[in-house]
Scaffold this motif. Structure first.
Motif, PDB file in Angstrom:
ATOM      1  N   PHE A   1       1.075  -0.983  -0.123  1.00  0.00           N
ATOM      2  CA  PHE A   1       0.129   0.235  -0.082  1.00  0.00           C
ATOM      3  C   PHE A   1       1.128   1.434  -0.216  1.00  0.00           C
ATOM      4  CE2 PHE A   1      -2.906  -2.751   2.505  1.00  0.00           C
ATOM      5  CZ  PHE A   1      -4.047  -3.233   0.761  1.00  0.00           C
ATOM      6  N   GLY A   2       2.267   1.520   0.562  1.00  0.00           N
ATOM      7  CA  GLY A   2       2.221   3.067   0.798  1.00  0.00           C
ATOM      8  C   GLY A   2       3.406   3.157  -0.890  1.00  0.00           C
ATOM      9  N   VAL A   3       3.555   1.639  -1.088  1.00  0.00           N
ATOM     10  CA  VAL A   3       4.404   2.242  -3.139  1.00  0.00           C
ATOM     11  C   VAL A   3       3.435   2.378  -3.763  1.00  0.00           C
ATOM     12  CG1 VAL A   3       4.194  -0.536  -3.568  1.00  0.00           C
ATOM     13  CG2 VAL A   3       6.091   1.211  -4.753  1.00  0.00           C
ATOM     14  N   GLY A   4       2.623   1.426  -3.699  1.00  0.00           N
ATOM     15  CA  GLY A   4       1.059   1.901  -3.936  1.00  0.00           C
ATOM     16  C   GLY A   4       0.343   3.635  -4.110  1.00  0.00           C
ATOM     17  N   GLY A   5       0.427   3.695  -3.164  1.00  0.00           N
ATOM     18  CA  GLY A   5       0.326   5.508  -2.433  1.00  0.00           C
ATOM     19  C   GLY A   5       1.281   6.076  -3.475  1.00  0.00           C
ATOM     20  N   ILE A   6       2.269   5.210  -3.219  1.00  0.00           N
ATOM     21  CA  ILE A   6       3.457   6.992  -4.125  1.00  0.00           C
ATOM     22  C   ILE A   6       2.753   6.860  -5.693  1.00  0.00           C
ATOM     23  CG2 ILE A   6       6.249   6.345  -4.850  1.00  0.00           C
ATOM     24  CD1 ILE A   6       4.925   7.022  -1.730  1.00  0.00           C
ATOM     25  N   CYS A   7       3.284   5.592  -6.308  1.00  0.00           N
ATOM     26  CA  CYS A   7       2.618   5.329  -7.835  1.00  0.00           C
ATOM     27  C   CYS A   7       1.837   5.975  -7.732  1.00  0.00           C
ATOM     28  CB  CYS A   7       2.546   4.001  -7.877  1.00  0.00           C
ATOM     29  SG  CYS A   7       2.506   3.079  -9.759  1.00  0.00           S
ATOM     30  N   ASN A   8       0.757   5.982  -7.156  1.00  0.00           N
ATOM     31  CA  ASN A   8      -0.481   7.215  -7.175  1.00  0.00           C
ATOM     32  C   ASN A   8      -0.163   8.507  -7.375  1.00  0.00           C
ATOM     33  OD1 ASN A   8      -2.199   4.470  -7.897  1.00  0.00           O
ATOM     34  ND2 ASN A   8      -3.279   4.525  -5.698  1.00  0.00           N
ATOM     35  N   SER A   9       0.306   8.732  -6.523  1.00  0.00           N
ATOM     36  CA  SER A   9       0.585  10.109  -6.632  1.00  0.00           C
ATOM     37  C   SER A   9       1.833  10.685  -7.575  1.00  0.00           C
ATOM     38  CB  SER A   9       0.757  10.404  -5.170  1.00  0.00           C
ATOM     39  OG  SER A   9       1.794   9.728  -4.333  1.00  0.00           O
TER      40      SER A   9
END
Length: 177
Positions: free
Chosen positions: A82-90
Motif C-alpha cells: 500500500f505504501g508503494v501503491g500510494g507513491i505510484c498513485n501520487s
C-alpha cells in the motif's frame, strides 16, 4: 472520477467533514494504532486518495508521501504494497515525484521490484516511470535495474501488466539508448 471544489462540496454536504480534515484524521488514526490490520486498512484508504489530483496538495501538507515511504521499509508486505501503491498513485504529479526523490524514495521503489507481491511490483514499475527524470536517471537506470525491467518487459506470459509497464518505462527512459 477526479474531484474539483464544486464536486467536493456536493459530495461532502453541509455537515460533512472537509477533505483535509478527513485525511488528517486518517493520518492520526494510522499513527495512533498498533494493530497491523488497522494500519493496512488506513494506508490502503490513503493510497486510494492519492489517485485524485484534487488531494495532492492535502497529501503534501500532511506529509502522507513520507508516510508511504516509511511504510515501504516495514516488514509487513501489505504495508509495503500500500505504501508503494500510494507513491505510484501520487507520482504522476511532478511536485509529488520530487518529494519522493528528495526523501530517498528511489532505492525503496527499486527494492519493491523484487517483491513477491504482484501489486507491489506493478506499483514500483509505475512509480519509477513517473519519478525517473534527467536529474536522477543515473540513480534509477543502474544496469541491474534496467536488466530487471527488461526481464519484466519480456515476461508477457507471466504477467501482461508487468510486461506492459516495463515496456512503457523502457520506451520513455531508454528509447534514445
Amino acid at each position: 472520477m477526479f474531484t474539483n471544489d464544486q464536486r467536493q462540496q456536493e459530495r461532502t454536504g453541509k455537515y460533512g467533514t472537509p477533505r483535509l480534515q478527513y485525511l488528517q484524521e486518517l493520518v492520526i488514526q494510522f499513527q495512533n494504532t498498533s494493530h497491523d490490520e488497522t494500519k493496512e486498512k488506513i494506508l490502503a484508504n490513503l493510497a486510494n486518495f492519492a489517485y485524485d489530483p484534487y488531494n495532492y496538495n492535502f497529501l503534501r501538507q500532511l506529509n502522507v508521501l513520507e508516510l508511504f515511504l516509511d511504510c515501504m521499509t516495514e516488514p509487513s508486505e501489505k504495508l509495503v504494497e500500500f505504501g508503494v501503491g500510494g507513491i505510484c498513485n501520487s507520482c504522476a504529479d511532478p511536485a509529488n515525484a520530487a518529494i519522493v526523490t528528495q526523501c530517498g524514495g528511489i532505492p525503496l521503489i527499486i527494492q519493491c521490484l523484487s517483491s513477491p507481491v504482484r501489486n507491489t511490483v506493478n506499483s514500483a514499475l509505475g512509480a519509477l516511470y513517473y519519478v525517473c527524470n534527467e536529474s536522477n536517471k543515473e540513480e534509477v537506470l543502474k544496469p541491474e535495474v534496467v536488466d530487471l525491467i527488461k526481464r519484466y518487459a519480456a515476461a508477457e506470459e507471466v504477467s501482461v501488466s508487468f510486461s506492459n509497464l516495463a515496456k512503457a518505462f523502457l520506451g520513455k527512459h531508454l528509447s534514445g539508448n
